[in-house]
Design a protein around this motif. Structure first.
Motif, mmCIF file in Angstrom:
data_model
loop_
_atom_site.group_PDB
_atom_site.id
_atom_site.type_symbol
_atom_site.label_atom_id
_atom_site.label_comp_id
_atom_site.label_asym_id
_atom_site.label_seq_id
_atom_site.Cartn_x
_atom_site.Cartn_y
_atom_site.Cartn_z
ATOM 1 N N ARG A 194 0.894 13.148 10.834
ATOM 2 C CA ARG A 194 1.937 12.125 10.829
ATOM 3 C C ARG A 194 1.561 10.947 11.701
ATOM 4 O O ARG A 194 1.775 9.779 11.324
ATOM 5 N N MET A 195 0.959 11.191 12.873
ATOM 6 C CA MET A 195 0.534 10.089 13.742
ATOM 7 C C MET A 195 -0.497 9.217 13.023
ATOM 8 O O MET A 195 -0.459 7.983 13.120
ATOM 9 N N CYS A 196 -1.408 9.861 12.301
ATOM 10 C CA CYS A 196 -2.448 9.105 11.588
ATOM 11 C C CYS A 196 -1.859 8.313 10.424
ATOM 12 O O CYS A 196 -2.234 7.158 10.191
ATOM 13 N N CYS A 197 -0.924 8.913 9.686
ATOM 14 C CA CYS A 197 -0.271 8.187 8.593
ATOM 15 C C CYS A 197 0.444 6.949 9.129
ATOM 16 O O CYS A 197 0.403 5.875 8.517
ATOM 17 N N THR A 198 1.084 7.089 10.279
ATOM 18 C CA THR A 198 1.777 5.949 10.891
ATOM 19 C C THR A 198 0.781 4.869 11.303
ATOM 20 O O THR A 198 1.032 3.671 11.129
ATOM 21 N N MET A 199 -0.368 5.297 11.864
ATOM 22 C CA MET A 199 -1.428 4.354 12.248
ATOM 23 C C MET A 199 -1.839 3.471 11.085
ATOM 24 O O MET A 199 -2.098 2.277 11.249
ATOM 25 N N PHE A 200 -1.910 4.074 9.901
ATOM 26 C CA PHE A 200 -2.382 3.352 8.717
ATOM 27 C C PHE A 200 -1.225 2.841 7.852
ATOM 28 O O PHE A 200 -1.382 2.620 6.662
ATOM 29 N N HIS A 201 -0.063 2.674 8.491
ATOM 30 C CA HIS A 201 1.106 2.044 7.875
ATOM 31 C C HIS A 201 1.623 2.790 6.648
ATOM 32 O O HIS A 201 2.074 2.179 5.677
ATOM 33 N N GLY A 202 1.550 4.116 6.709
ATOM 34 C CA GLY A 202 2.152 4.903 5.659
ATOM 35 C C GLY A 202 3.657 5.010 5.864
ATOM 36 O O GLY A 202 4.130 5.038 7.004
ATOM 37 N N ASP A 203 4.422 5.061 4.775
ATOM 38 C CA ASP A 203 5.873 5.190 4.904
ATOM 39 C C ASP A 203 6.256 6.664 4.970
ATOM 40 O O ASP A 203 5.397 7.536 5.137
ATOM 41 N N ALA A 204 7.536 6.955 4.803
ATOM 42 C CA ALA A 204 8.018 8.330 4.919
ATOM 43 C C ALA A 204 7.428 9.239 3.853
ATOM 44 O O ALA A 204 7.376 10.466 4.025
ATOM 45 N N SER A 205 6.977 8.672 2.741
ATOM 46 C CA SER A 205 6.401 9.478 1.659
ATOM 47 C C SER A 205 4.936 9.821 1.899
ATOM 48 O O SER A 205 4.386 10.703 1.233
ATOM 49 N N SER A 206 4.285 9.132 2.825
ATOM 50 C CA SER A 206 2.873 9.391 3.081
ATOM 51 C C SER A 206 2.695 10.792 3.662
ATOM 52 O O SER A 206 3.580 11.320 4.328
ATOM 53 N N CYS A 207 1.530 11.379 3.397
ATOM 54 C CA CYS A 207 1.291 12.751 3.822
ATOM 55 C C CYS A 207 -0.203 12.984 3.924
ATOM 56 O O CYS A 207 -1.005 12.084 3.651
ATOM 57 N N GLY A 208 -0.607 14.200 4.291
ATOM 58 C CA GLY A 208 -2.029 14.500 4.382
ATOM 59 C C GLY A 208 -2.271 15.863 4.964
ATOM 60 O O GLY A 208 -1.341 16.657 5.137
ATOM 61 N N VAL A 209 -3.535 16.134 5.294
ATOM 62 C CA VAL A 209 -3.915 17.385 5.940
ATOM 63 C C VAL A 209 -5.089 17.110 6.867
ATOM 64 O O VAL A 209 -5.763 16.095 6.750
#
Length: 566
Positions: A194-209
């Protein structure tokens, strides 16, 4: 209005005339076919039709390939020549020499000490283990602590090392495969993503592993888009389009996943991917486009906005490989070095890979793959619902993973915080630009493209650039050798920002470049000979065999043969 009507009637008349001409050609073709088949048995007509069809399909597949007929012809001749007994024997002899030389070099680096080749009868005590481990970790001739290595170690801060070691120890036995048993590690991994998604300007729908490194992150993106193409879009043979300068992990992904990879050329001046060429290469089987931010060889940012535009236009997902510099480019605006948008702010970018174990300063073995929405991640997941051992589901290639790496990565991120990364980014980019400016003034070398982040690549029109690399190696520098085009580069890290390191690098490059120009070497040795030879061989499989020698030597436990004294 009358003029418009008149023009419309004229256009209709021309179209009708053309249709009549087309009909005439069709009738002529029909007559020709009928006459050709007249009086012939049905079996002969069917057999010749089938044979002609097969021949045309074969010809199409033979002609329209990524490599030209000329290049394939050269490789065929080379492979046939290798079958000649005398040639085969000579090649095997040379490969054996290369293999022995590599093993000798590795053994010299460990002072030709003996290898442990079987378990000790009784386990060692802690003091013995620590003493031996200290000796092992003390081997090596390159002083990376003093900033002599390109990339490799990205921070080395002692306080951070001690912190991550302690946190790793707390989770050393944990395994993210069992989130019910280790809920804290699950929380840490979710927070890292979540911290990384926020860094790259992802919104609430962004996700990852989290993954074990940039290679796995890239392969996971390839799998997600391959499976989406097959399962949702009905593409039977998915293909990826990537810049020729993109990381080799895309090639590895294509090989492992059974995908076709097509390499898009770059502009020889800017070193950025050629967008016009990428557009022409898109076809109905294209399942993903990729760009680098920045690319590894020359440190240049690909035009992500334009690539994303192609993705939107043709409804193709776009992956941004930010494995190398992700934890720099995310903070460059705040550090005073603004970049064109490259992340989830760009409509059309669907995934980003970034290595936490590079400029995120986490331990080796950690990276993040992020998506702008969950549907992509769903196709990345591996699920087997019918296994007798239970429903088996994993987010990445691995099953069991190291919870210690996850927790140490989490510790690195919260230890630095945004401001810590901004400060490091500022000093690294400043140092990179100092090295770039200094090298541009040196006679005999030039800088490739416009390096915007942390990598400076050098070439030469006056001599073999690998000769410079070899001589820098003798002064203690460990640089990256590149090819197509011939070049070397330095990836600037925190260690290079220390006082005097950048100045020493520029000074050594200048002195050695002048030395080579004034007294050109008669023969090339070291990497100059190796890369010069490797780039001239048309059959790349032979180069692959040389690489096998290297990997074999890495795992060798043979002791170098010492010359006997008579």
């Amino acid at each position: 209005m009358k003029t418009l009507m008149r023009e419309w009637k004229t256009a209709v008349f021309i179209i009708v005339q053309k249709m009549e001409v087309s009909k005439n050609y069709i009738f002529l073709l029909q007559d020709y076919v009928n006459k050709a088949c007249e009086g012939k048995p049905a079996w002969e007509i069917i057999l010749k039709t089938a044979g002609t069809t097969v021949l045309l399909v074969w010809a199409k597949d033979f002609i329209f390939q990524d490599e030209s007929i000329m290049e394939r012809g050269k490789k065929t001749v080379f492979r046939l020549a290798r079958r000649i007994p005398s040639v085969k024997a000579k090649i095997e002899e040379e490969i054996s020499k290369v293999s022995s030389s590599m093993m000798d070099d590795f053994n010299k680096n460990i002072e030709n000490s003996n290898y442990i080749t079987k378990l000790p009868e009784k386990g060692w005590n802690q003091d013995e283990i620590l003493q031996e481990a200290a000796k092992y970790t003390g081997y090596g001739t390159f002083s990376w602590e003093d900033g002599f290595a390109s990339g490799t170690v990205y921070n080395g801060n002692q306080t951070l090392t001690e912190l991550m070691t302690k946190v790793y120890g707390m989770s050393a036995w944990s395994n993210p495969l069992h989130p019910d048993v280790f809920p804290g590690v699950r929380k840490m991994e979710a927070e890292v993503v979540r911290m990384c998604c926020t860094m790259f300007h992802g919104d609430a729908s962004s996700c990852g592993v989290m993954t074990t490194g940039g290679t796995e992150s890239i392969i996971m993106a390839c799998k997600a888009y391959r499976d989406y193409a097959i399962n949702v879009k009905g593409i039977k043979k998915p293909e990826m389009l990537v810049p020729v300068s993109a990381h080799a992990a895309f090639d590895k992904g294509a090989q492992l996943l059974g995908m076709r990879i097509r390499h898009v050329p770059f502009d020889p001046e800017t070193m950025k991917v050629d967008i016009a060429a990428m557009r022409k290469m898109i076809n109905r089987n294209t399942c993903m486009l990729a760009g680098s931010a920045p690319q590894f060889p020359h440190g240049v940012m690909d035009p992500i906005i334009e690539i994303a535009g192609l993705g939107l236009q043709y409804d193709i997902p776009v992956h941004v490989d930010a494995c190398l510099g992700g934890f720099l480019i995310a903070f460059m605006d705040d550090a005073g070095f603004p970049l064109a948008p490259f992340d989830f702010r760009v409509k059309g970018v669907t995934s980003i890979s970034a290595d936490t174990h590079k400029y995120g300063y986490a331990p080796k073995g950690s990276s993040v793959i992020m998506y702008n929405e969950p549907k992509w991640r769903h196709h990345q997941f591996f699920v087997t619902p019918d296994w007798p051992g239970g429903i088996y589901a994993t987010p990445t290639i691995g099953g069991s993973r190291s919870g210690g790496i996850v927790s140490a990565c989490w510790a690195a991120l919260v230890y630095h915080g945004k401001q810590g990364y901004v400060d490091y980014t500022k000093s690294i980019v400043q140092t990179t630009r100092k090295i770039e400016e200094g090298c541009r003034k040196i006679k005999g070398v030039f800088v490739y493209g416009n390096p915007e982040v942390s990598v400076v690549a050098l070439g030469s029109n006056d001599y073999n650039i690998y000769q410079l690399s070899d001589r820098m190696g003798k002064r203690g520098w460990n640089l990256n050798a590149l090819q197509y085009p011939s070049s070397i580069h330095i990836a600037v890290t925190v260690l290079h920002t220390h006082p005097g390191v950048a100045e020493r690098f520029i000074k050594d490059i200048e002195e050695l470049s002048n030395e080579i120009i004034e007294n050109p070497p008669k023969e090339s040795g070291g990497s100059a000979a190796l890369y010069g030879m490797a780039q001239s061989i048309p059959d790349r499989s032979l180069v692959g065999e040389i690489a096998w020698c290297y990997l074999d030597a890495v795992y060798s436990t043979k002791i170098s043969e010492k010359p006997t004294i008579e």
